[in-house]
Every structure is written in structure tokens, then in C-alpha cells.
Scaffold this motif. Sequence first.
Motif, PDB file in Angstrom:
ATOM      1  N   LEU A  36       0.829  -1.206   0.000  1.00  0.00           N
ATOM      2  CA  LEU A  36       0.000   0.000   0.000  1.00  0.00           C
ATOM      3  C   LEU A  36       0.866   1.260   0.000  1.00  0.00           C
ATOM      4  O   LEU A  36       0.591   2.219  -0.738  1.00  0.00           O
ATOM      5  CB  LEU A  36      -0.936   0.012   1.201  1.00  0.00           C
ATOM      6  CG  LEU A  36      -2.115  -0.950   1.164  1.00  0.00           C
ATOM      7  CD1 LEU A  36      -2.826  -0.965   2.510  1.00  0.00           C
ATOM      8  CD2 LEU A  36      -3.080  -0.594   0.048  1.00  0.00           C
ATOM      9  N   ASP A  37       1.901   1.270   0.829  1.00  0.00           N
ATOM     10  CA  ASP A  37       2.793   2.432   0.883  1.00  0.00           C
ATOM     11  C   ASP A  37       3.404   2.712  -0.482  1.00  0.00           C
ATOM     12  O   ASP A  37       3.438   3.859  -0.935  1.00  0.00           O
ATOM     13  CB  ASP A  37       3.922   2.207   1.898  1.00  0.00           C
ATOM     14  CG  ASP A  37       3.428   2.179   3.339  1.00  0.00           C
ATOM     15  OD1 ASP A  37       2.284   2.613   3.598  1.00  0.00           O
ATOM     16  OD2 ASP A  37       4.197   1.701   4.204  1.00  0.00           O
ATOM     17  N   ARG A  38       3.866   1.674  -1.155  1.00  0.00           N
ATOM     18  CA  ARG A  38       4.515   1.841  -2.460  1.00  0.00           C
ATOM     19  C   ARG A  38       3.528   2.300  -3.523  1.00  0.00           C
ATOM     20  O   ARG A  38       3.836   3.170  -4.338  1.00  0.00           O
ATOM     21  CB  ARG A  38       5.183   0.544  -2.889  1.00  0.00           C
ATOM     22  CG  ARG A  38       6.367   0.215  -2.024  1.00  0.00           C
ATOM     23  CD  ARG A  38       6.823  -1.191  -2.253  1.00  0.00           C
ATOM     24  NE  ARG A  38       7.823  -1.560  -1.269  1.00  0.00           N
ATOM     25  CZ  ARG A  38       8.965  -2.119  -1.579  1.00  0.00           C
ATOM     26  NH1 ARG A  38       9.259  -2.390  -2.826  1.00  0.00           N
ATOM     27  NH2 ARG A  38       9.818  -2.428  -0.632  1.00  0.00           N
ATOM     28  N   ALA A  39       2.346   1.696  -3.522  1.00  0.00           N
ATOM     29  CA  ALA A  39       1.333   2.086  -4.503  1.00  0.00           C
ATOM     30  C   ALA A  39       0.924   3.548  -4.307  1.00  0.00           C
ATOM     31  O   ALA A  39       0.759   4.292  -5.281  1.00  0.00           O
ATOM     32  CB  ALA A  39       0.118   1.169  -4.396  1.00  0.00           C
ATOM     33  N   GLN A  40       0.790   3.959  -3.060  1.00  0.00           N
ATOM     34  CA  GLN A  40       0.434   5.351  -2.777  1.00  0.00           C
ATOM     35  C   GLN A  40       1.531   6.295  -3.235  1.00  0.00           C
ATOM     36  O   GLN A  40       1.250   7.339  -3.828  1.00  0.00           O
ATOM     37  CB  GLN A  40       0.147   5.539  -1.288  1.00  0.00           C
ATOM     38  CG  GLN A  40      -0.301   6.946  -0.946  1.00  0.00           C
ATOM     39  CD  GLN A  40      -0.669   7.124   0.513  1.00  0.00           C
ATOM     40  OE1 GLN A  40      -0.560   6.209   1.314  1.00  0.00           O
ATOM     41  NE2 GLN A  40      -1.104   8.317   0.864  1.00  0.00           N
ATOM     42  N   GLN A  41       2.774   5.940  -2.980  1.00  0.00           N
ATOM     43  CA  GLN A  41       3.898   6.787  -3.412  1.00  0.00           C
ATOM     44  C   GLN A  41       3.924   6.956  -4.928  1.00  0.00           C
ATOM     45  O   GLN A  41       4.337   8.002  -5.430  1.00  0.00           O
ATOM     46  CB  GLN A  41       5.222   6.197  -2.932  1.00  0.00           C
ATOM     47  CG  GLN A  41       5.432   6.313  -1.448  1.00  0.00           C
ATOM     48  CD  GLN A  41       6.629   5.498  -0.957  1.00  0.00           C
ATOM     49  OE1 GLN A  41       7.282   4.784  -1.700  1.00  0.00           O
ATOM     50  NE2 GLN A  41       6.898   5.598   0.346  1.00  0.00           N
ATOM     51  N   LEU A  42       3.474   5.932  -5.655  1.00  0.00           N
ATOM     52  CA  LEU A  42       3.436   5.999  -7.117  1.00  0.00           C
ATOM     53  C   LEU A  42       2.211   6.747  -7.638  1.00  0.00           C
ATOM     54  O   LEU A  42       2.087   6.973  -8.840  1.00  0.00           O
ATOM     55  CB  LEU A  42       3.474   4.597  -7.714  1.00  0.00           C
ATOM     56  CG  LEU A  42       4.778   3.836  -7.523  1.00  0.00           C
ATOM     57  CD1 LEU A  42       4.614   2.386  -7.966  1.00  0.00           C
ATOM     58  CD2 LEU A  42       5.902   4.515  -8.307  1.00  0.00           C
TER      59      LEU A  42
END
Length: 107
Positions: A36-42
Motif C-alpha cells: 500500500l505504501d509503495r502504490a500510494q507513493q506511485l
Amino acid sequence: MIEDDFISALASEFPDHVSVEESAVLIGIEIVFDALDRAQQLGLRLAGLDGFRSDPDGLYPMLDFIVDLSPLIEQRAPLSEQYDSARKILRNWGEGPDLVELVLLEP
């Protein structure tokens, strides 16, 4: 596409926790918050979560663990609200699914 790059990177870093089943990319519950953190950052929009249980006999959708976040997208809610809602829901799943499909949309 950003989503494809996200999935490839996640599968490369966590090969034991990311699997492709038919057209779904399933993420182990152990790393779902990292995902989730990575998807949000993208900047990927989060339309929903689908929970699955796996056992030696197969893969089973868990109907009590399907979450539709698309109303937040339709309301043009900030990305942070979409992801914060998902995190809150996931924390309350307890002994639910062991795999999660993130329903992601390109920015």
C-alpha cells in the motif's frame, strides 16, 4: 504502465509473497502494508481490496473481505484518504484472508 512496474518491483523484492493467479495479483497479508505504501507513493488510485484464503486444495475468495473504495475515487477524495481507509479496514480484518488483491487504477 505504472501499475505493471509496481507489480514487477514488488514481485521481485518479495517473490514468496506475491503471486499471479489468472488475472489477479495476490499479495501476502504479511507485506500488504508495504505494498500500500509503495502504490500510494506511485500515485496509483485504490479502488478496492479483495481478500482470499489459500490452502492445499486451492484459492478461495472470502466474500466477507471484499471492500469497494470506488466511491472515494468518484468523490475525488485525496489519495491519502483512499489509502488510510484501506489501512484502517485491513487492521480490523484480524484472522481473515492470507492474500489480498489490491484493485488499483492508474493516476
